[in-house]
Design an enzyme around this catalytic site. Structure first.
Site, PDB file in Angstrom:
ATOM      1  N   HIS A  39       0.839  -1.199   0.000  1.00 10.77           N
ATOM      2  CA  HIS A  39       0.000   0.000   0.000  1.00 10.77           C
ATOM      3  C   HIS A  39       0.874   1.249   0.000  1.00 10.77           C
ATOM      4  O   HIS A  39       2.083   1.191   0.206  1.00 10.77           O
ATOM      5  CB  HIS A  39      -0.991   0.008   1.179  1.00 10.77           C
ATOM      6  CG  HIS A  39      -0.372   0.165   2.535  1.00 10.77           C
ATOM      7  ND1 HIS A  39      -1.112   0.318   3.676  1.00 10.77           N
ATOM      8  CD2 HIS A  39       0.926   0.177   2.948  1.00 10.77           C
ATOM      9  CE1 HIS A  39      -0.305   0.433   4.715  1.00 10.77           C
ATOM     10  NE2 HIS A  39       0.927   0.347   4.308  1.00 10.77           N
ATOM     11  N   CYS A  96       5.566   6.158   5.000  1.00 11.37           N
ATOM     12  CA  CYS A  96       4.462   5.413   4.375  1.00 11.37           C
ATOM     13  C   CYS A  96       3.917   6.124   3.148  1.00 11.37           C
ATOM     14  O   CYS A  96       3.137   5.548   2.394  1.00 11.37           O
ATOM     15  CB  CYS A  96       3.341   5.200   5.381  1.00 11.37           C
ATOM     16  SG  CYS A  96       3.866   4.254   6.800  1.00 11.37           S
ATOM     17  N   HIS A 112       4.888   0.237  -0.447  1.00 13.84           N
ATOM     18  CA  HIS A 112       5.725  -0.719   0.293  1.00 13.84           C
ATOM     19  C   HIS A 112       4.828  -1.852   0.759  1.00 13.84           C
ATOM     20  O   HIS A 112       3.605  -1.714   0.804  1.00 13.84           O
ATOM     21  CB  HIS A 112       6.392  -0.033   1.495  1.00 13.84           C
ATOM     22  CG  HIS A 112       5.408   0.524   2.462  1.00 13.84           C
ATOM     23  ND1 HIS A 112       4.838   1.759   2.313  1.00 13.84           N
ATOM     24  CD2 HIS A 112       4.835  -0.017   3.565  1.00 13.84           C
ATOM     25  CE1 HIS A 112       3.966   1.968   3.283  1.00 13.84           C
ATOM     26  NE2 HIS A 112       3.939   0.898   4.061  1.00 13.84           N
ATOM     27  N   ASP A 122      -4.402 -11.142  -1.006  1.00 14.64           N
ATOM     28  CA  ASP A 122      -3.019 -11.607  -1.023  1.00 14.64           C
ATOM     29  C   ASP A 122      -2.302 -11.161  -2.307  1.00 14.64           C
ATOM     30  O   ASP A 122      -2.833 -11.297  -3.412  1.00 14.64           O
ATOM     31  CB  ASP A 122      -2.996 -13.139  -0.926  1.00 14.64           C
ATOM     32  CG  ASP A 122      -1.613 -13.661  -0.567  1.00 14.64           C
ATOM     33  OD1 ASP A 122      -0.865 -12.953   0.124  1.00 14.64           O
ATOM     34  OD2 ASP A 122      -1.288 -14.779  -1.005  1.00 14.64           O
ATOM     35  N   HIS A 123      -1.095 -10.611  -2.127  1.00 14.69           N
ATOM     36  CA  HIS A 123      -0.265 -10.161  -3.240  1.00 14.69           C
ATOM     37  C   HIS A 123      -0.967  -9.122  -4.111  1.00 14.69           C
ATOM     38  O   HIS A 123      -0.910  -9.174  -5.337  1.00 14.69           O
ATOM     39  CB  HIS A 123       0.246 -11.348  -4.069  1.00 14.69           C
ATOM     40  CG  HIS A 123       1.290 -12.138  -3.343  1.00 14.69           C
ATOM     41  ND1 HIS A 123       1.003 -12.895  -2.242  1.00 14.69           N
ATOM     42  CD2 HIS A 123       2.620 -12.245  -3.545  1.00 14.69           C
ATOM     43  CE1 HIS A 123       2.116 -13.462  -1.793  1.00 14.69           C
ATOM     44  NE2 HIS A 123       3.110 -13.073  -2.556  1.00 14.69           N
TER      45      HIS A 123
HETATM   46 NI    NI Z   1       2.594   0.500   5.558  1.00 14.53          NI
END
Ligand code: NI
Length: 236
Positions: free
Chosen positions: A99, A118, A124, A164-165
């Site tokens: 995200h 972030c 990341h 997921d992924h």
């Molecule tokens: Ni994060």
């Protein structure tokens, strides 16, 4: 256990507690075939939630119990608070996703001030862990409070597999227009909304979700039907 401190600065003498638990629970159960060891398990099968309830009943005459937490394995456990056949069952699963935390339209400086690292532009990843706790009523015949296989599958199908992924900001419609930033808090609320109705359809109630983003931070949200999140924290 809970209670007032005594003059020696203890709630109870730890050595006495250990002896009570050993005599009443661990010694009789260790290396036993649970179905045969106690008469309670001949009436109702020794599911994790039923074992937790029976341990409560056997320890309560000796100790000021407020909660029994019994792990079947690190990803499945039951909590019992002495309230009839009401039990809490928790499952733990995990998935990986990426995200970026940034408000669309805000300047890079502003996003940096709000979200720090972030907000870096290319995102990341995290290895998310998710704990789902449901409240249910244990059936006296089966010893089950919810269909565990169906609950496991539901969490897999609605959350673990679809997320997921993925890159949350792009792949997940809830976050894709940028109006909702995929913080741990917003993500946990989204997962709650995905799980609450299907869990109710299994005959249980979503009590709590814990979304663990990293070893250093996590977010807990309670089900919308939960009026008192901490009913068990009463000292007798
Ligand atoms: Ni994060």
């Amino acid at each position: 256990m809970a209670g007032q401190l005594d003059e020696y600065g203890m709630v109870l003498n730890l050595s006495d507690i250990k002896h009570d638990i050993k005599r009443e629970v661990t010694e009789p159960l260790d290396f036993s075939f649970l179905n045969d060891v106690w008469p309670e398990f001949q009436q109702t099968l020794p599911t994790t939630e039923h074992i937790a309830k029976v341990i409560w009943q056997r320890l309560a005459p000796h100790l000021p119990i407020v909660q029994i937490q019994l792990f079947e394995h690190p990803d499945l456990w039951a909590d019992y608070y002495g309230n009839g056949n009401e039990v809490y069952l928790s499952l733990r699963t995990h998935f990986s996703a990426a995200h970026r935390l940034a408000i669309p339209g805000a300047s890079d400086d502003e996003n940096d001030r709000l979200y720090g690292k972030c907000a870096r532009p290319y995102g990341h990843g995290h290895n998310y862990h998710l704990e789902v706790t449901v409240r249910g009523t244990m059936d006296d015949r089966t010893g089950m409070s919810v269909d565990l296989g169906a609950l496991t599958q539901l969490i897999e199908d609605r959350v673990a597999e679809p997320f997921d992924h993925t890159f949350l900001n792009v792949d997940i419609p809830h976050f894709a227009d940028g109006a909702i930033v995929p913080t741990d808090e917003n993500f946990a609320l989204h997962i709650r909304d995905l799980l609450e109705t299907p869990i109710a359809e299994l005959g249980a109630t979503l009590h709590k979700l814990k979304l663990i983003e990293s070893p250093g931070n996590a977010c807990e949200v309670f089900g919308t039907q939960v009026s008192d999140p901490f009913p068990q924290l009463t000292v007798r």
